[in-house]
Structure formats: C-alpha cells, structure tokens
Scaffold this active site. Structure first.
Site, short mmCIF file in Angstrom:
data_model
loop_
_atom_site.label_atom_id
_atom_site.label_comp_id
_atom_site.label_asym_id
_atom_site.label_seq_id
_atom_site.Cartn_x
_atom_site.Cartn_y
_atom_site.Cartn_z
CE LYS A 96 -4.51 0.69 0.31
NZ LYS A 96 -5.57 -0.25 -0.07
N1 GLU Z 1 -7.30 -0.04 -3.30
C1 GLU Z 1 -8.05 -1.21 -3.61
C2 GLU Z 1 -8.11 -2.12 -2.40
O1 GLU Z 1 -7.95 -1.69 -1.28
C3 GLU Z 1 -7.58 -1.90 -4.88
C4 GLU Z 1 -6.19 -2.44 -4.84
C5 GLU Z 1 -5.71 -2.99 -6.18
O2 GLU Z 1 -6.51 -3.11 -7.10
O3 GLU Z 1 -4.53 -3.30 -6.24
O4 GLU Z 1 -8.39 -3.29 -2.51
#
Ligand code: GLU
Length: 406
Positions: A96
């Site tokens: 993240k």
């Molecule tokens: N931000 C989204 C999540 O928390 C998508 C993450 C992604 O597609 O890599 O799942």
C-alpha cells in the site's frame, strides 16, 4: 489488523517462526516529496510505500492521497492486501502507498507534479514483477496514468503492467471501475442466499458515495434491494421509500457532493450506520463501527466495502448480536481481482471483453465467499476470522515452501 491476525494464527496453530515473518512488513520506504505549487512556493509532502509480503507474487495495493494518512495505517492496509489477495487466490502479495496531502484542495497540475515526484521517489520498489500500485482513496485513473507514464519514461519502455486502475486505452481493463462495487453486490447476493433472505424485500444503507459506495448501491439495486440511504464525507440522505440512484449519480457528477440533492432527508454519517435496514455497506473509511456505536447497529448483514470499517472491539459484539459480517478482505476483493485481470491483459497484450472479465470475477468471488463461509462453519469462528485463516494459511504455506533464503 494485528488483533485479527493473532486470533487467526492462534486458531491455525501457526508455526511461531512463520508467525514472526507474516506479522511484520517486508519492506517500507518513507520519502519527502517537494512540489512546486501553482503560486511558485514549494510544499513538502510525506509519502510512503509499504510492501507487507511478496511471498505469493508482486506486492499489490492502492495508493491513498489523504490528509490524515499515516505510516501505521499504510502498514495495516498493506497487510490487508496480502490476506485479501490470498483469500481470492490471485497471485499477488500485499502493499500500500500513501501521501499526506489534501487532493481536493490541489489543482490537477499540482497533483501531477506530486504524483510524478512520488513515483520517482519509490521507483526502486516498483515493477510489474515487484510491486504494482492501484487507486485507493483520493486517487483515480488519471493519477494511475501519470504513474504509468513516469515509470515508463524511467524504464525507457512502455510498461502498462506497472499499475492497475488505468483508463481503457492505456491498458486498463473493462469492468475495473465497477469491480469493487460489483464484488460487494456478489458477496451480498451470496449472503442473502445463505441466510435464505429475499433481496426484493430488503433495504440497504450505504456509507460512502465514491467509486465503492455509489457503485455498490447501483449494483445492489439490480438485485431488487431498496437503497434507502447513502452518504458522502459531508453527510447523508435518507428516504424510506427508496432513493433515486440515477438522479444521485448524475447530481454527484455535476456537484461532486450529495448536499443539495433533494430526494430525501439529511442525516449524519453516524446516523446512517444505525438505520433500521437489512443490509449495511460501510464503504467509506476505517474504524466507523466501534464498541461505542455497535450496540445501535440494526442491520442483519454488514458488507464491508471499505477496508477496516469495524474495529476489533466491535467484532465481538457483532458476533454476539448475530450480524452476518462479510469482511473487507472478501467483500471488497472484487477490485483487486479485476486489477489482476488488468495486469494479465497488459502482460499478454490481449484485452478481454467485459463479459469475460465479469464472468471470471464472479467465479472467483463466489468461490471465495463459499470457502470463507465453509471455514467459518468447520472451525466455528466468525466470517472475519475464517477469512483471515484462509488468507494467512495460504501465505504461510507458500512461505514454508519457499524457505528462508540465507
Ligand atoms: N485499493 C483497492 C483495495 O484496497 C484496490 C487495490 C488494487 O486493485 O490493487 O483493494
């Protein structure tokens, strides 16, 4: 995250050596990001990228632009991505990113300079086989395009698979924008079947009107569920007869906020959680259902569109009340599932029709839902702990197989 991880590890009887590895983040970076603002002054922003695990594949997870994002939060969100990818069994680890900024107060030009400088700063971590970002709160397809372009300029080659959530045409996948909301709908549909409830007799309240909240509302309505409330950061709207969702969608496109839409009574973000509805979808942010308000929750099903909307203290009370919780690492995994399809399509250079994306995603979500519910039944644990057990066990198995490189 850690409280739930500890509970799942305990039930699994996880090897203490693996416990130590999986509980901590593999790699993280904090950078200062100087940006020339439109008035010529320089502002310095703090940015992070955390890779919790790359055991099952490249780190995968969004980048959050928010005023109050911090490193600990990004660590928890990165670990959630690891368990989420493992629950739906897509070949990714978890990561993240975050930048402490207020994207709503910045111009597009400032956001572009911020994004490009942030990418340059975390460049060494990124790569289609290393770490693949995506959108999250405060970021969108345009920001993903700048990420793709910045990385491609540095790597001296067209590299769409470096990031997902891109616009179609730039290597984006059909169905990605709707994917998280559609996954919320699919999980809720499966829960209704499991509980023998009739969707057309159910009402729902949705906290959040962004990409996840609004699309979850529209998707749930396709099942015949009556959406009686929705909110954004400023507050919500309630109409016991059902909201005009198409009207809300158009209004939001023009005004970017719900305030001023006249088709319901104004309610607060606290009130929306406590409405007498069958289905509650917290699809905004973390820690909104806590030990303080959990007693007032009336919903039979909570589908966690957001990451971490319920605190660990609230979990216990939700269990005692018999609320059927579809945990975040399952409920909102439709997004990363279609991100996986986007990454695959970018790498093979062949793009699938929307129907193929939707069918593949539906299989994955329905199977994951069944696996979690099955685990919960066999081990007599909550759905949340079952999802963690499923995810943690998959990562643990791979970690054991790979061994410890020394
Ligand atoms: N931000 C989204 C999540 O928390 C998508 C993450 C992604 O597609 O890599 O799942």
């Amino acid at each position: 995250m850690q409280v739930r991880f500890d509970q799942a590890a305990d039930r699994l009887g996880l090897d203490p050596n693996l416990f130590g590895i999986l509980r901590s983040c593999e790699r993280e970076i904090t950078i200062s990001i100087p940006v020339v603002m439109d008035d010529g002054s320089v502002s310095v922003f703090e940015g992070y990228r955390v890779q919790h695990s790359t055991a099952r594949g490249p780190a995968k997870g969004g980048i959050r632009f928010a005023k109050n994002v911090n490193r600990d939060e990004v660590r928890a969100l990165a670990a959630w991505m690891t368990w989420k990818c493992a629950v739906v069994n897509v070949p990714f680890g978890g990561g993240k990113g975050g930048v402490v900024c207020d994207p709503f107060k910045m111009s597009r030009a400032e956001l572009e300079r911020l994004t490009r400088r942030y990418v340059a700063g975390i460049m060494d971590l990124l790569g289609p086989d290393r770490d693949v970002p995506a959108p999250d709160m405060g970021t969108d397809g345009q920001i993903m395009s700048w990420i793709m372009d910045t990385y491609s300029m540095h790597s001296k080659g067209y590299t769409p698979a470096i990031v997902t959530g891109k616009p179609i045409g730039l290597g984006g996948s059909l169905g990605r924008i709707e994917a998280t909301g559609r996954g919320v709908m699919l999980c809720t549909r499966e829960a209704l079947k499991h509980l023998d409830m009739d969707a057309t007799k159910c009402t729902a309240a949705i906290q959040g009107a962004g990409n996840v909240g609004l699309i979850s509302a529209l998707q749930l309505a396709t099942l015949g569920v009556k959406i009686v409330a929705i909110s954004d950061v400023h507050g919500g709207l309630y109409n016991a007869k059902g909201l005009d969702l198409e009207g809300i969608r158009e209004f939001l496109m023009r005004n970017r906020k719900l305030e001023g839409f006249d088709g319901g009574d104004r309610i607060s973000n606290a009130e929306i959680l406590e409405l007498p509805v069958d289905i509650l979808v917290p699809a905004a942010t973390e820690n909104v259902i806590t030990s303080r308000n959990v007693g007032n929750i009336q919903a039979r099903i909570i589908t966690e569109g957001a990451n971490g909307p319920c605190t660990a203290n609230a979990d216990k009370i939700l269990d005692e009340k018999g609320v059927f919780v579809i945990p975040d690492i399952l409920a909102n995994a439709g997004g990363v599932t279609v991100s996986y399809f986007e990454w695959v399509q970018d790498r093979i250079g062949l793009f699938w029709p929307q129907k193929e994306v939707e069918e593949r995603m539906e299989h994955i979500m329905v199977d994951a839902f069944a696996a979690v519910v099955d685990m919960a039944r066999k081990w007599e644990v909550s759905n949340r702990i079952a999802a963690y057990m499923l995810g943690v066990n998959r990562v643990a198995e791979i970690t054991r197989m790979r061994g410890i490189y020394a």
